[in-house]
Motif scaffolding. Structure first.
Motif, mmCIF file in Angstrom:
data_model
loop_
_atom_site.group_PDB
_atom_site.id
_atom_site.type_symbol
_atom_site.label_atom_id
_atom_site.label_comp_id
_atom_site.label_asym_id
_atom_site.label_seq_id
_atom_site.Cartn_x
_atom_site.Cartn_y
_atom_site.Cartn_z
ATOM 1 N N GLN A 1 26.592 39.707 15.981
ATOM 2 C CA GLN A 1 27.587 39.905 17.033
ATOM 3 C C GLN A 1 28.897 39.242 16.628
ATOM 4 N N GLU A 2 29.873 40.056 16.291
ATOM 5 C CA GLU A 2 31.152 39.557 15.795
ATOM 6 C C GLU A 2 31.854 38.639 16.781
ATOM 7 N N GLU A 3 31.696 38.915 18.071
ATOM 8 C CA GLU A 3 32.387 38.132 19.095
ATOM 9 C C GLU A 3 31.476 37.086 19.740
ATOM 10 N N GLY A 4 30.285 36.927 19.214
ATOM 11 C CA GLY A 4 29.350 35.984 19.813
ATOM 12 C C GLY A 4 28.586 36.603 20.963
ATOM 13 N N ASP A 5 27.597 35.898 21.447
ATOM 14 C CA ASP A 5 26.712 36.435 22.469
ATOM 15 C C ASP A 5 27.269 36.199 23.869
ATOM 16 N N PRO A 6 27.439 37.263 24.675
ATOM 17 C CA PRO A 6 27.998 37.094 26.026
ATOM 18 C C PRO A 6 27.100 36.284 26.951
ATOM 19 N N LEU A 7 25.785 36.341 26.741
ATOM 20 C CA LEU A 7 24.873 35.570 27.572
ATOM 21 C C LEU A 7 25.071 34.072 27.339
ATOM 22 N N LEU A 8 25.268 33.688 26.084
ATOM 23 C CA LEU A 8 25.520 32.289 25.791
ATOM 24 C C LEU A 8 26.863 31.853 26.371
ATOM 25 N N LYS A 9 27.878 32.707 26.246
ATOM 26 C CA LYS A 9 29.189 32.385 26.822
ATOM 27 C C LYS A 9 29.057 32.120 28.318
ATOM 28 N N LYS A 10 28.303 32.951 28.996
ATOM 29 C CA LYS A 10 28.153 32.851 30.446
ATOM 30 C C LYS A 10 27.467 31.552 30.852
ATOM 31 N N LEU B 1 24.724 23.251 27.678
ATOM 32 C CA LEU B 1 25.151 21.965 27.137
ATOM 33 C C LEU B 1 24.973 20.835 28.137
ATOM 34 N N SER B 2 25.105 21.157 29.403
ATOM 35 C CA SER B 2 24.871 20.189 30.484
ATOM 36 C C SER B 2 25.642 18.888 30.285
ATOM 37 N N GLY B 3 26.862 19.019 29.801
ATOM 38 C CA GLY B 3 27.720 17.845 29.657
ATOM 39 C C GLY B 3 27.381 16.931 28.507
ATOM 40 N N GLY B 4 26.452 17.331 27.664
ATOM 41 C CA GLY B 4 26.056 16.475 26.545
ATOM 42 C C GLY B 4 27.138 16.361 25.493
ATOM 43 N N ASN B 5 27.218 15.210 24.864
ATOM 44 C CA ASN B 5 28.177 14.967 23.793
ATOM 45 C C ASN B 5 27.442 14.702 22.484
ATOM 46 N N GLY B 6 28.005 15.194 21.397
ATOM 47 C CA GLY B 6 27.423 14.941 20.091
ATOM 48 C C GLY B 6 25.987 15.399 19.961
ATOM 49 N N LEU B 7 25.685 16.549 20.532
ATOM 50 C CA LEU B 7 24.322 17.082 20.499
ATOM 51 C C LEU B 7 23.974 17.632 19.118
ATOM 52 N N ARG B 8 22.685 17.637 18.810
ATOM 53 C CA ARG B 8 22.190 18.332 17.625
ATOM 54 C C ARG B 8 21.662 19.687 18.088
ATOM 55 N N VAL B 9 22.230 20.763 17.541
ATOM 56 C CA VAL B 9 21.910 22.122 17.979
ATOM 57 C C VAL B 9 21.297 22.890 16.813
ATOM 58 N N PHE B 10 20.153 23.505 17.056
ATOM 59 C CA PHE B 10 19.451 24.238 16.009
ATOM 60 C C PHE B 10 19.571 25.731 16.218
ATOM 61 N N ASP C 1 28.035 26.178 29.648
ATOM 62 C CA ASP C 1 28.156 24.882 30.309
ATOM 63 C C ASP C 1 26.802 24.375 30.799
ATOM 64 N N THR C 2 25.992 25.292 31.325
ATOM 65 C CA THR C 2 24.652 24.907 31.784
ATOM 66 C C THR C 2 23.785 24.494 30.604
ATOM 67 N N MET D 1 27.769 29.202 15.886
ATOM 68 C CA MET D 1 27.636 27.935 15.172
ATOM 69 C C MET D 1 28.991 27.232 15.091
ATOM 70 N N ARG D 2 30.035 27.999 14.902
ATOM 71 C CA ARG D 2 31.394 27.426 14.874
ATOM 72 C C ARG D 2 31.782 26.917 16.260
ATOM 73 N N TRP D 3 31.370 27.639 17.309
ATOM 74 C CA TRP D 3 31.683 27.192 18.671
ATOM 75 C C TRP D 3 31.187 25.776 18.894
ATOM 76 N N PHE D 4 29.903 25.547 18.594
ATOM 77 C CA PHE D 4 29.316 24.241 18.860
ATOM 78 C C PHE D 4 29.932 23.162 17.977
ATOM 79 N N ALA D 5 30.180 23.484 16.722
ATOM 80 C CA ALA D 5 30.801 22.509 15.825
ATOM 81 C C ALA D 5 32.181 22.111 16.330
ATOM 82 N N ASP D 6 32.947 23.079 16.791
ATOM 83 C CA ASP D 6 34.294 22.791 17.295
ATOM 84 C C ASP D 6 34.266 21.963 18.568
ATOM 85 N N LEU D 7 33.154 22.001 19.288
ATOM 86 C CA LEU D 7 32.998 21.187 20.498
ATOM 87 C C LEU D 7 32.481 19.780 20.189
#
Length: 212
Positions: free
Chosen positions: A41-50, A56-65, A53-54, A75-81
């Motif tokens: 998906q070139e633009e990323g997944d719309p379900l994840l976009k929607k 991530l639940s406000g977490g900082n410096g999370l490890r995401v697999f 926030d839920t 993957m770039r989205w999470f890294a940039d956050l």
């Protein structure tokens, strides 16, 4: 795990027709070589976009697999956050395309625990992508994760390997983790897969009480 979210439209009572369907690792590598990657998906997944926030639940410096990550732009989205991203992908071409598409410099090195495997790391240090089979990855001792984003991974695993896959995923999770799972429901007599068909009962069988 707080929840597993599934994107199911309707369920069919039986998917036995798919149980013997098998794709090899070479089949998946060939898809990348032939650019037969309609799952990307070139633009990323719309379900994840929607639900980001839920999730991530406000977490900082999370490890995401990211299992079977391909060149997922998320993957770039999470890294940039500010989160740390680890992915696994059998296609070296797919991994290299991720870094090229995202204009990220990277290094590569062998994974000593897995013969023939490599890990590609962004120069920033917060993205590490392993080129190997998902079933070999635990030997690399990659640690535990706060979040797993599973779109296009479980549905691509051969039916005979799905329980082994689920067991590996759960073995990689920290206390309080969140697993965002997106699967498909359709008439399995019309398509042998992958992507493979799943019902709520299938998810419960794989993940047990954690799927509620």
């Amino acid at each position: 795990m707080d929840d597993i979210r599934t994107s199911l439209e309707k369920e069919y009572p039986d998917a036995e027709i798919q149980k013997n369907q098998v794709l090899t690792l070479q089949d998946w590598q060939d898809k990348w070589v032939n650019h037969n990657i309609s799952f990307h998906q070139e633009e990323g997944d719309p379900l994840l976009k929607k639900h980001l926030d839920t999730f991530l639940s406000g977490g900082n410096g999370l490890r995401v697999f990211f299992p079977l990550c391909g060149k997922a732009v998320e993957m770039r989205w999470f890294a940039d956050l500010g989160h740390s991203v680890v992915g696994v992908e059998i296609s070296e071409l797919g991994i290299r395309e991720f870094f090229t598409d995202q204009n990220l410099s990277y290094s590569e090195e062998p994974v000593t625990e897995i013969p023939g495997a490599k890990v590609f790391k962004s120069s920033s240090g917060n993205i590490s992508l392993y080129c190997c089979s998902i079933f070999d990855l635990p030997r690399a001792n990659i640690g535990l994760f706060d979040r797993i984003w599973d779109r296009g991974a479980l549905v691509a695993i051969n039916p005979c390997d799905q329980q082994r896959y689920a067991d590996i995923m759960l073995s990689l999770t920290r206390k309080g983790f969140r697993y965002f799972l997106s699967v498909l429901s359709y008439d399995p007599t019309k398509h042998l897969g992958p992507p493979f068909y799943f019902t709520h009962a299938d998810i419960e069988k794989l993940f047990g009480k954690l799927s509620t």
